[in-house]
Design a protein around this motif. Structure first.
Motif, PDB file in Angstrom:
ATOM      1  N   GLU A  54       2.937   7.102 -11.264  1.00 29.58           N
ATOM      2  CA  GLU A  54       2.961   7.921 -10.203  1.00 29.58           C
ATOM      3  C   GLU A  54       1.836   7.345  -8.966  1.00 29.58           C
ATOM      4  O   GLU A  54       0.706   7.183  -9.086  1.00 29.58           O
ATOM      5  N   LYS A  55       2.153   8.120  -7.466  1.00 30.52           N
ATOM      6  CA  LYS A  55       1.831   8.123  -6.173  1.00 30.52           C
ATOM      7  C   LYS A  55       0.077   8.757  -6.341  1.00 30.52           C
ATOM      8  O   LYS A  55      -0.729   8.167  -5.550  1.00 30.52           O
ATOM      9  N   LYS A  56       0.477  10.018  -6.727  1.00 25.76           N
ATOM     10  CA  LYS A  56      -0.462  11.345  -6.298  1.00 25.76           C
ATOM     11  C   LYS A  56      -1.542  10.395  -7.757  1.00 25.76           C
ATOM     12  O   LYS A  56      -2.759  10.351  -6.744  1.00 25.76           O
ATOM     13  N   TRP A  57      -1.122  10.390  -8.696  1.00 27.02           N
ATOM     14  CA  TRP A  57      -2.336   9.490  -9.793  1.00 27.02           C
ATOM     15  C   TRP A  57      -3.230   8.409  -9.042  1.00 27.02           C
ATOM     16  O   TRP A  57      -4.307   8.664  -8.867  1.00 27.02           O
ATOM     17  N   ARG A  58      -1.919   7.240  -8.112  1.00 22.05           N
ATOM     18  CA  ARG A  58      -2.868   6.443  -7.235  1.00 22.05           C
ATOM     19  C   ARG A  58      -4.210   6.417  -6.571  1.00 22.05           C
ATOM     20  O   ARG A  58      -5.507   5.954  -6.474  1.00 22.05           O
ATOM     21  N   ARG A  59      -3.339   7.266  -5.754  1.00 21.04           N
ATOM     22  CA  ARG A  59      -4.145   7.801  -4.233  1.00 21.04           C
ATOM     23  C   ARG A  59      -5.713   9.062  -5.365  1.00 21.04           C
ATOM     24  O   ARG A  59      -6.938   8.584  -4.706  1.00 21.04           O
ATOM     25  N   GLN A  60      -5.328   9.707  -6.333  1.00 22.66           N
ATOM     26  CA  GLN A  60      -6.331  10.503  -6.842  1.00 22.66           C
ATOM     27  C   GLN A  60      -7.650   9.330  -7.333  1.00 22.66           C
ATOM     28  O   GLN A  60      -8.778   8.999  -6.950  1.00 22.66           O
TER      29      GLN A  60
END
Length: 385
Positions: free
Chosen positions: A362-368
């Motif tokens: 998920e992009k959200k996890w990677r951004r975090q």
């Protein structure tokens, strides 16, 4: 985040020199990769753009496609600086994607341009390149690198809990029936001894079952020896060293914890607390998402740097999925390695499951991950400079 460094970098971009224009800031999503080969390529290219000094240590084995494997070190700043920040990635192989992305992003966003003459940064990429490339958490000998830093000349610690559960943790079959029996056995152990005792039995480390999980090995492995050489080459004269080893798989999804293996009264813990605040936890006091393990890399770092007066060694851990989901993925992959084989019809499924519990798509996890990692490094550099 990364405010002081990002600002300096943007100002530099806004008024480029006549000789070379610096490329604009990238989308952090581009720092992440889908294979060891891609991650290494991005890291080396970022190091080249940043004009970092590069040293590569070749592993004796190769990757799944026959490619050469390396532990690479990119260093920036004054070579004679007495303060050195070291960022490590890939100690646990398949966990290396997050750390690699953070290292690559820091290089691409101009960290080297903002270092004072008193500070040097060294990024060690792919501490366990074999596990990184083959999507294993362990190395070529099934050794957990973060359990390998014990004194191999002395008797090894005995993990009686693991010995009692060894056939459950590393079975010869993973059918639905065998998995059900394993779940019942683990549930019974938890009822009889408690949740913490179960976690301790499984993950603290063991030196009696070479085909098992969290095996610490019976000698210093290549990653251990080579990391010692790398630290000697890049920080041997430093008087003040901060070592941050980046991991994934423990904690709340996308959240970051800074883990020390020393007590809260220690000077190292107190320094970390001043720099990073509530994110700092201790395995000694039992408030960390990690157990207090045998032979961790962090506790070996001060011994590798005898000249240093001050060493602060920590793990930066990013949460992914619930702990038992991580365990079942590791258990299945370990079975595949020792009993199932690459030709097994579920081989790809099992490998991808292991990858996703340590490296969510998920992009959200990677951004975090990027934002937390960027902030942790920024806070360290503010204090060190």
């Amino acid at each position: 985040m990364f405010g002081i460094f990002r600002l300096g970098f943007i100002l530099f971009v806004a008024v480029p020199s006549c000789a070379d224009a610096v490329e604009p800031l990238l989308d952090p999503a581009t720092y992440f990769s889908y294979s060891y080969k891609e991650a290494r390529t991005k890291f080396l290219e970022a190091a080249r753009i940043a004009d970092a000094d590069l040293t590569s240590y070749e592993h004796p084995l190769t990757g799944p496609d026959g490619e050469a494997l390396y532990m690479d070190v990119a260093s920036l700043g004054n070579p004679d600086a007495k303060t050195v920040l070291v960022l490590g990635s890939g100690t646990h192989g398949v966990e290396g994607f997050a750390g690699s992305a953070i290292q690559t992003g820091l290089l691409r966003e101009g960290i080297g341009q903002q270092l004072s003459p008193t500070l040097r940064v060294a990024m060690i990429h792919g501490i366990n390149p074999y596990g990184f490339s083959h999507l294993r958490r362990v190395n070529e000998d099934n050794v957990d690198i973060n359990r390998n830093f014990v004194d191999h000349a002395r008797p090894y610690p005995i993990n009686k809990g693991y010995e009692g559960l060894a056939e459950v943790i590393t079975p010869r079959a993973i059918s639905h029936w065998h998995n059900l029996l394993s779940r019942l056995s683990l549930a019974w152990y938890r009822v009889a001894h408690g949740q913490r005792a179960l976690k301790d039995a499984i993950s603290r480390g063991q030196y009696s079952h070479p085909d098992g999980l969290f095996f610490g090995g019976t000698a210093e492995v290549w990653s251990n020896r080579t990391l010692r050489e790398a630290l000697h080459n890049h920080a041997k004269n430093a008087r003040r060293v901060v070592f941050v080893d980046i991991h994934t798989g423990l904690g709340e999804y996308g959240e970051a914890e800074i883990i020390l293996n020393v007590g809260k009264k220690s000077s190292a813990y107190q320094r970390a607390l001043q720099w990073w605040g509530a994110r700092v936890k201790s395995t000694v006091n039992g408030d960390s998402v990690s157990e207090h393990i045998y032979g961790p890399l962090k506790l070996a770092v001060p011994e590798m740097l005898p000249v240093a007066d001050e060493v602060t060694a920590a793990s930066l851990e990013f949460g992914t999925v619930p702990p038992m989901e991580v365990f079942w993925a590791m258990r299945a992959e370990n079975w595949l390695q020792h009993y199932g084989g690459k030709a097994h019809p579920r081989a790809q499924e099992i490998k991808m499951r292991l990858l996703r519990v340590f490296y969510p798509h998920e992009k959200k996890w990677r951004r975090q991950v990027w934002e937390h990692g960027e902030d942790v490094v920024e806070q360290a550099l503010i204090r060190l400079q």
